[in-house]
Design an enzyme around this catalytic site. Structure first.
Site, PDB file in Angstrom:
ATOM      1  N   ARG A 259      14.639 -76.323 -13.622  1.00 40.20           N
ATOM      2  CA  ARG A 259      14.890 -74.875 -13.585  1.00 40.20           C
ATOM      3  C   ARG A 259      16.019 -74.535 -14.566  1.00 40.20           C
ATOM      4  O   ARG A 259      17.197 -74.600 -14.229  1.00 40.20           O
ATOM      5  CB  ARG A 259      15.231 -74.418 -12.161  1.00 40.20           C
TER       6      ARG A 259
ATOM      7  N   CYS B 269      11.415 -72.279 -16.146  1.00 39.17           N
ATOM      8  CA  CYS B 269      11.172 -73.417 -15.261  1.00 39.17           C
ATOM      9  C   CYS B 269       9.981 -74.206 -15.801  1.00 39.17           C
ATOM     10  O   CYS B 269       8.920 -73.626 -16.070  1.00 39.17           O
ATOM     11  CB  CYS B 269      10.891 -72.945 -13.831  1.00 39.17           C
TER      12      CYS B 269
ATOM     13  N   ASP C  59      -2.241 -65.025  -5.986  1.00 42.85           N
ATOM     14  CA  ASP C  59      -1.242 -65.283  -7.016  1.00 42.85           C
ATOM     15  C   ASP C  59      -1.629 -66.466  -7.893  1.00 42.85           C
ATOM     16  O   ASP C  59      -1.265 -66.538  -9.058  1.00 42.85           O
ATOM     17  CB  ASP C  59       0.099 -65.562  -6.331  1.00 42.85           C
TER      18      ASP C  59
ATOM     19  N   CYS D  96      -5.346 -84.798   0.530  1.00 37.00           N
ATOM     20  CA  CYS D  96      -5.866 -85.212   1.828  1.00 37.00           C
ATOM     21  C   CYS D  96      -5.206 -86.481   2.369  1.00 37.00           C
ATOM     22  O   CYS D  96      -4.796 -86.514   3.532  1.00 37.00           O
ATOM     23  CB  CYS D  96      -7.386 -85.378   1.755  1.00 37.00           C
TER      24      CYS D  96
END
Length: 370
Positions: free
Chosen positions: A132, A17, A274, A345
């Site tokens: 992908r 990917c 992670d 934001c």
């Protein structure tokens, strides 16, 4: 309660990917890939976490592609959990897969052992295949759809994980409708991450404005179905409702403060998150270190403390109680001062400005379970 996110084959994968954040992390470590996890390391992880669990123990298997470890590895996982479950704790297993090589035997195992499976799908076939790929550069959507059909046939409990790229954000109504037609009632959308040290430089990168537009348009589609009593579970929206009801979010990105997620590499190394499985963040190793020592080490405390340093402007925002600064991986240090601000934001602000009143209405709807 104890939990671990286990990487049975490190970053090894049977797909390629283009936006893979873990491949980028591995390239920024001294040792990029730790290969397959040994059963001894697996046993030590299960033993240390199970013996420190009170009431609940959760295990999430990720990669790379965790199924490359083979079924026997996961059968051993279940046996170790039974062996070391000396306090009668509730055990929950979940696995995130790209769905490329799932067989009927895998489905029978998932069903029998009550695994919750996350299946990675990026919208429609055209969108999915854009980033992908298989290892030869070809598309993977058709094989993933066959996996979804197998899950349905065998009664595997699964949800859909979708990475929000620029391309997908622009077509979110089409994606939402495609998921509705397939009957996918449990969905999670995660921001596509740029490589470490980069912001907005890739062809799949999202701008804050694009992300805000994505959130609003997805919410509009979801809200129409809510009014009809047929809305799917979308993790982000359900977590905002939880917050409005006075409950803590179960999504760590919405907590506002980082916690130690116990990400365990194939050699037993433990990292807090992670997104930060990097050498400088290593907290210890389950083959040598006790569970408590890993949780309470100075590196773990520093990781949490860093996430509390938000800018004054962020804390003064009308939407701070809901946004809480977002995931630290998407924050940058403010130009002046020691605080941090989320690069998305403006997108979050637009979403709350346009959708907050309706979210509050849903929070007051006691029939809404989320």
């Amino acid at each position: 309660m104890a939990s671990a996110m286990i990487k049975p084959v490190s970053g090894m994968c049977n797909m390629h990917c283009e936006y893979c954040f873990y491949r980028d992390e591995a390239q920024n470590r001294e040792i990029g890939c730790y290969g397959r996890m040994s059963l001894e390391t697996l046993k030590n992880i299960i033993r240390r976490t199970m013996l420190n669990s009170r009431g609940y123990a959760g295990y999430l298997y990720q990669g790379g592609e965790p199924t490359l470890a083979g079924l026997d590895f996961f059968r051993a996982t279940v046996e170790y959990q039974k062996r070391y479950n000396r306090s009668g704790v509730q055990v929950h297993n979940a696995l995130q897969t790209n769905g490329y090589a799932i067989s009927e035997e895998w489905c029978r195992f998932f069903r029998q052992e009550n695994f919750l499976v996350g299946l990675s799908v990026d919208g429609t076939g055209e969108l999915h295949d854009r980033y992908r790929h298989d290892l030869q550069g070809g598309g993977t959507y058709d094989r993933v759809m066959r996996t979804a059909e197998l899950f349905d046939r065998y009664g595997v409990e699964y949800n859909i994980l979708t990475v929000v790229t620029k391309d997908l954000a622009e077509q979110i109504e089409t994606v939402y409708e495609a998921y509705r037609r397939r009957g996918w009632k449990y969905q999670q959308y995660i921001l596509c991450l740029d490589p470490l040290g980069e912001t907005g430089s890739r062809k799949y990168s999202l701008t804050p404005e694009q992300y805000g537009n994505f959130l609003v348009r997805l919410f509009e589609a979801w809200y129409r179905d809510y009014r009809r009593g047929r809305q799917p579970y979308i993790r982000e929206f359900s977590n905002y409702v939880r917050i409005l009801r006075g409950y803590p979010p179960e999504n760590c990105a919405m907590a506002g403060v980082c916690s130690v997620q116990n990400v365990v590499e194939a050699n037993g190394n433990v990292y807090p998150c992670d997104f930060y499985a990097l050498d400088e963040y290593c907290l210890g190793n389950y083959n040598q270190d006790k569970y408590a020592r890993i949780q309470e080490c100075q590196a773990a405390r520093d990781f949490t403390a860093r996430s509390r340093r938000l800018s004054k402007r962020c804390r003064a925002c009308d939407f701070y109680d809901l946004c809480r600064g977002g995931c630290f991986r998407n924050r940058v240090r403010e130009s002046e001062g020691e605080g941090w601000e989320n690069i998305f934001c403006p997108g979050y602000r637009r979403f709350f400005e346009e959708c907050l009143d309706r979210l509050k209405g849903i929070a007051g709807d006691m029939s809404f379970l989320g």
